[in-house]
Design an enzyme around this catalytic site. Structure first.
Site, PDB file in Angstrom:
ATOM      1  N   ARG A   1     -23.768   5.037  -7.800  1.00 30.98           N
ATOM      2  CA  ARG A   1     -23.694   6.056  -6.732  1.00 30.98           C
ATOM      3  C   ARG A   1     -24.062   7.426  -7.296  1.00 30.98           C
ATOM      4  NH1 ARG A   1     -18.435   6.235  -3.028  1.00 30.98           N
ATOM      5  NH2 ARG A   1     -19.640   4.964  -1.580  1.00 30.98           N
TER       6      ARG A   1
ATOM      7  N   GLU B   1       0.805  -1.233   0.000  1.00 36.29           N
ATOM      8  CA  GLU B   1       0.000   0.000   0.000  1.00 36.29           C
ATOM      9  C   GLU B   1       0.836   1.280   0.000  1.00 36.29           C
ATOM     10  OE1 GLU B   1      -3.116  -0.250   2.974  1.00 36.29           O
ATOM     11  OE2 GLU B   1      -4.023  -1.970   1.969  1.00 36.29           O
TER      12      GLU B   1
ATOM     13  N   ARG C   1       3.723   1.844   1.182  1.00 38.67           N
ATOM     14  CA  ARG C   1       4.527   2.099   2.368  1.00 38.67           C
ATOM     15  C   ARG C   1       6.007   1.762   2.206  1.00 38.67           C
ATOM     16  NH1 ARG C   1       2.327   3.494   7.312  1.00 38.67           N
ATOM     17  NH2 ARG C   1       4.523   3.913   7.618  1.00 38.67           N
ATOM     18  N   ILE C   2       6.341   0.961   1.197  1.00 30.78           N
ATOM     19  CA  ILE C   2       7.752   0.544   1.096  1.00 30.78           C
ATOM     20  C   ILE C   2       8.394   0.970  -0.222  1.00 30.78           C
ATOM     21  CG2 ILE C   2       7.320  -1.424   2.630  1.00 30.78           C
ATOM     22  CD1 ILE C   2       7.558  -3.286   0.237  1.00 30.78           C
ATOM     23  N   GLY C   3       7.596   1.448  -1.165  1.00 33.78           N
ATOM     24  CA  GLY C   3       8.163   1.877  -2.427  1.00 33.78           C
ATOM     25  C   GLY C   3       7.115   1.916  -3.524  1.00 33.78           C
ATOM     26  N   ALA C   4       7.574   2.268  -4.722  1.00 40.37           N
ATOM     27  CA  ALA C   4       6.690   2.384  -5.879  1.00 40.37           C
ATOM     28  C   ALA C   4       6.966   1.229  -6.837  1.00 40.37           C
ATOM     29  CB  ALA C   4       6.905   3.708  -6.586  1.00 40.37           C
ATOM     30  N   ILE C   5       5.953   0.429  -7.098  1.00 43.08           N
ATOM     31  CA  ILE C   5       6.074  -0.628  -8.101  1.00 43.08           C
ATOM     32  C   ILE C   5       6.087   0.051  -9.470  1.00 43.08           C
ATOM     33  CG2 ILE C   5       4.966  -2.677  -9.067  1.00 43.08           C
ATOM     34  CD1 ILE C   5       3.372  -2.751  -6.311  1.00 43.08           C
TER      35      ILE C   5
ATOM     36  N   TYR D   1     -20.314  -9.426   1.018  1.00 43.11           N
ATOM     37  CA  TYR D   1     -20.293  -8.052   0.513  1.00 43.11           C
ATOM     38  C   TYR D   1     -21.651  -7.445   0.820  1.00 43.11           C
ATOM     39  CZ  TYR D   1     -19.252  -4.398  -3.013  1.00 43.11           C
ATOM     40  OH  TYR D   1     -18.978  -3.217  -3.670  1.00 43.11           O
TER      41      TYR D   1
END
Lengths: 534, 534
Positions: free
Chosen positions: B390, B249, B251-255, B449
């Protein structure tokens, strides 16, 4: 009773038959070299006094320490037969509950001892070997924790003590109408906790999945405290922590309870054999079956050398000759033909449908389906007996070892050829019988499993040196081809030199960081999985 | 063009029909409450000057900053319609290559800026929202990296730029005869990198798997350096690092590049509908189909309230009346009957076999298969249009939101009931239309769901407060029942309060340790996934 220096129960064996002996004599330049076996008494006198203080949960029994010193790798075999073990654990703990695991782990950790976590002792990669250490070494075995603790028959989740070995897993489930379906070749002795810790895969992974698909949750005792992973069917809630436990190889803690996904016993299961005229048509066939999601429970494609070797080593039965003639007539000739073994498992309707699809595929590949159940039955009968064959070969002065990888379909040929060639090249002109099969077929690729048999060297030191040359060559060939360092046996100590090729610098740094988080003092199984800690 | 304040392309809509409006009026106590919409101009004047220095890869364009400030959660909807955004990114980077990602990430990291990594901006859990921050905030969007970079047609592995959205993934693959098969409802706008980072799941996960099964490898730029994960079909070489990237998400880097497993386009695909007389028979049916490994590509079981709501909200077509009479005659009466939607995908033979199995199961459950393709066709036609609903409801003064979990089969009923009851209880006597379905069936359990529709409050502040009460109640109910904090939408900021219930203390400590390893200064998406960093 379990053999102290060879595979399995000593009431079971898999002797080399006359035809097999003749075949090896031809291929390997004559009779084998029989080396003298050390006795248990020879080893006993070499075991040094324990360096551990007394603890009620820890035994210092010498035979127990010998029996927990080594696994089932080739160097382990040499150690057990030469009597040169190197190191022994200073004691063996046999806790019966998670609380006892925590107690003994905490005691050992607080005292600065090295701890090796032990399941069935079946590692072929040095996972549970005792390193040279200034500190006392405790082997913590889960083998007394072998019960089915819970079975949720709606959600099909079973909870086992981590030390439950394969046959006890299945017999306890079968009583209630369920099967786990994890059948590695080590199944008789390996444990559910060991499967998780080493990320293993069984013969019918095509239906039941690798342990990765079965593993639903666990309780693990770590030096930091208890890590509990809940059994949730699927989740997008951040990184999946099961995937850190799987493959942790005793570096972060001891798994005490394992939750696995089980299935109701299938209505039908049978194993079958077909032959295709050559390798290329077989390779295409199994790839298309896997990518087409045909619901087989097992696929194995032997290359021509394995096909010939298996039929020669296993085949004194008169039916084999008849098949040989039949297959030659069907254009599946010896030297080129490849054996295709497969299983169908499920409801009767599913099995019938899958069998029909497989027959169509064999036909499409120009091959021949063997309508009799004889050949499939042979496979089924011997599915867990292959490890005993090392005992059988050894008696005649031959050694055998295997290695494996997994790789994308487009690289399978190059990788398999490189693996076989590496062994031949490392043999320095001495004859070696090398053959391979593909199994564990995925949409993306498959595993390659190579076996090699050779005549023993004149002494143990030379034999070990020769094997080390083979191992180095095999590991290098796989890494260079782009295969994984291990598809199903884990890293242990023997595959650790190649892990960085697969994981890269940042991947290795992450693994070190995770291990360090749980075990900052590096007392759990140091040198396993990751080398060069400091 | 993409709506700045609602779902999707403004050329598309999903208006509420007369019959649906009448149905909602009945259920929700009359006409809706229409709230005044802010204009883009209203918001523009609220955007403060950027705190970022100039950088050639970073735009400070005000509309771009507005369009990247919020995702698609209910609070995001309220922000966009009320004009009360809270915070905006100080700039948006739109790199076109992995090198540019590294350049801009390094620049931002070295300067101490906060960085939010952005895919399609479709998060419904606050993943890409701008936190209150003393530091300048840069949103790093991957949307310009939307190309198929490589397709391995033997191993069926495709490499994509991480910002490639669903339709471009499939159109580029289709040209070469392949399909990925990842179809979340957000498919039109969400990206392959976002699917990986949030660990998402698509409608046909039963055939194609969750993103977890598709994700073969990646390149990721982290503050420490580049993390490359090789595409190996399966491996037992230690912990699986893909599983740390998935769910990370931002938090550790950009794919930057994603390798995914694709399959050849299926010979056949069709969607079908059946009805069962009541919930319990439907629940048993879908569980047995999943546990029996019947090769359907999709299963969805609507509960009686969802069945009624869908037929009422969607159904002006005269055929619906005819079905209603037919179903009542077949003992599938309104109020109890449950709709079962399913898909068959694969070779013609596989699809025929699976369809026959599904029909048998419906029959066995006492239900009725709808032989016409009309109902299945409606589902297929509207499979990605629900998010547009929506917009359609809002125009009439109604709000809608959904939430989901995944849980073991034996807890499905209790959990679903608790989820629905929590919304009703949180409503303080005001009417709310709540209904649920099961989908993503696994052997162990399934996802639940739940949708709820309610009349808008009198003003935005009251509406948001009301939603917060719903959200809190829903999250608590799921956690208490033992479900995951999210089956397919990730944690983001909105689900973070419940993550510790799922992961436990040691699990949370491990997640913090992993994030800290990559981002010791906590500059990447702080507050997402994990709260209370310091």
């Amino acid at each position: 009773m379990r053999r102290w220096n060879g595979w399995g129960d000593d009431a079971q064996d898999f002797p080399l038959k006359a035809k097999g002996l003749e075949f090896l004599g031809e291929k390997l330049g004559g009779k084998g070299t029989i080396l003298p076996d050390a006795s248990l008494a020879d080893v006993t006198i070499k075991v040094p006094p324990s360096r551990l203080p007394a603890h009620p949960l820890v035994s210092q029994d010498v035979e127990l320490r010998i029996r927990h010193a080594r696994g089932e790798s080739f160097p382990d075999w040499v150690a057990k037969h030469s009597g040169e073990f190197g190191y022994f654990p200073d004691g063996v703990a046999l806790p019966k509950t998670g609380e006892q695991v925590r107690e003994v782990l905490t005691w050992a950790y607080d005292h600065g001892f090295t701890v090796i976590i032990y399941g069935g002792g079946t590692s072929v990669a040095g996972h549970i070997n005792v390193p040279a250490s200034d500190k006392p070494v405790l082997t913590l075995s889960l083998e007394k924790m072998d019960q089915l603790l819970d079975l949720n028959t709606q959600s099909n989740v079973a909870t086992f003590g981590a030390g439950t070995p394969g046959p006890r897993v299945e017999s306890q489930l079968k009583e209630q109408g369920y099967v786990l379906g994890h059948f590695p070749q080590s199944w008789e002795l390996s444990t559910v906790g060991g499967w998780v810790a080493s990320r293993s895969s069984g013969q019918q992974s095509l239906r039941y999945g690798r342990i990765e698909q079965m593993f639903a949750g666990c309780t693990m005792e770590t030096p930091r405290g208890q890590l509990v992973i809940k059994d949730i069917p699927a989740s997008s809630a951040g990184p999946d922590l099961r995937e850190v436990v799987m493959g942790s190889e005793g570096r972060i803690g001891a798994i005490t309870e394992v939750k696995v996904r089980v299935t109701p016993l299938p209505e039908h299961e049978s194993f079958h054999v077909g032959f295709v005229p050559d390798w290329e048509s077989g390779l295409k066939m199994v790839r298309e079956l896997a990518q087409g999601k045909v619901q087989l429970s097992l696929m194995r494609l032997s290359n021509a050398d394995e096909t010939e070797s298996h039929l020669s080593l296993g085949g004194d039965h008169p039916l084999f000759k008849a098949y040989d003639r039949f297959l030659s007539f069907k254009k599946c000739r010896n030297g080129d033909r490849c054996m295709f073994t497969f299983g169908v498992t499920g409801s009767k309707r599913q099995a019938r449908f899958a069998l029909a699809e497989a027959k169509l595929a064999i036909d499409h590949a120009g091959g021949t389906y063997i309508a009799s159940s004889f050949m499939g039955g042979i496979w089924e009968h011997s599915r867990f007996r292959s490890p005993y064959f090392r005992n059988g070969l050894w008696e005649h002065g031959y050694s055998v070892d295997t290695f494996e990888t997994c790789i994308n379909w487009d690289k399978v040929n190059a990788c398999m050829n490189a693996m076989e060639q590496a062994i031949k090249d490392a043999s320095d002109g001495q004859p070696v019988q090398v053959f391979s099969h593909l199994s564990h077929m995925y949409g993306q690729g498959c595993s390659i499993y190579t076996t090699y048999i050779f005549k023993n060297s004149d002494n143990y030191a030379a034999l070990l040196t020769r094997w080390q040359k083979y191992k180095q060559a095999a590991g290098d060939a796989i890494a260079q081809a782009g295969g994984t360092a291990s598809h199903q046996h884990g890293i242990g100590r023997d595959h650790a030199p190649w892990l960085n090729v697969e994981k890269g610098a940042e991947g290795m740094a992450l693994l070190h960081s995770i291990v360090n988080h749980f075990d900052p003092k590096q007392q759990l199984n140091p040198g396993c999985l990751l080398i060069d800690e400091s």
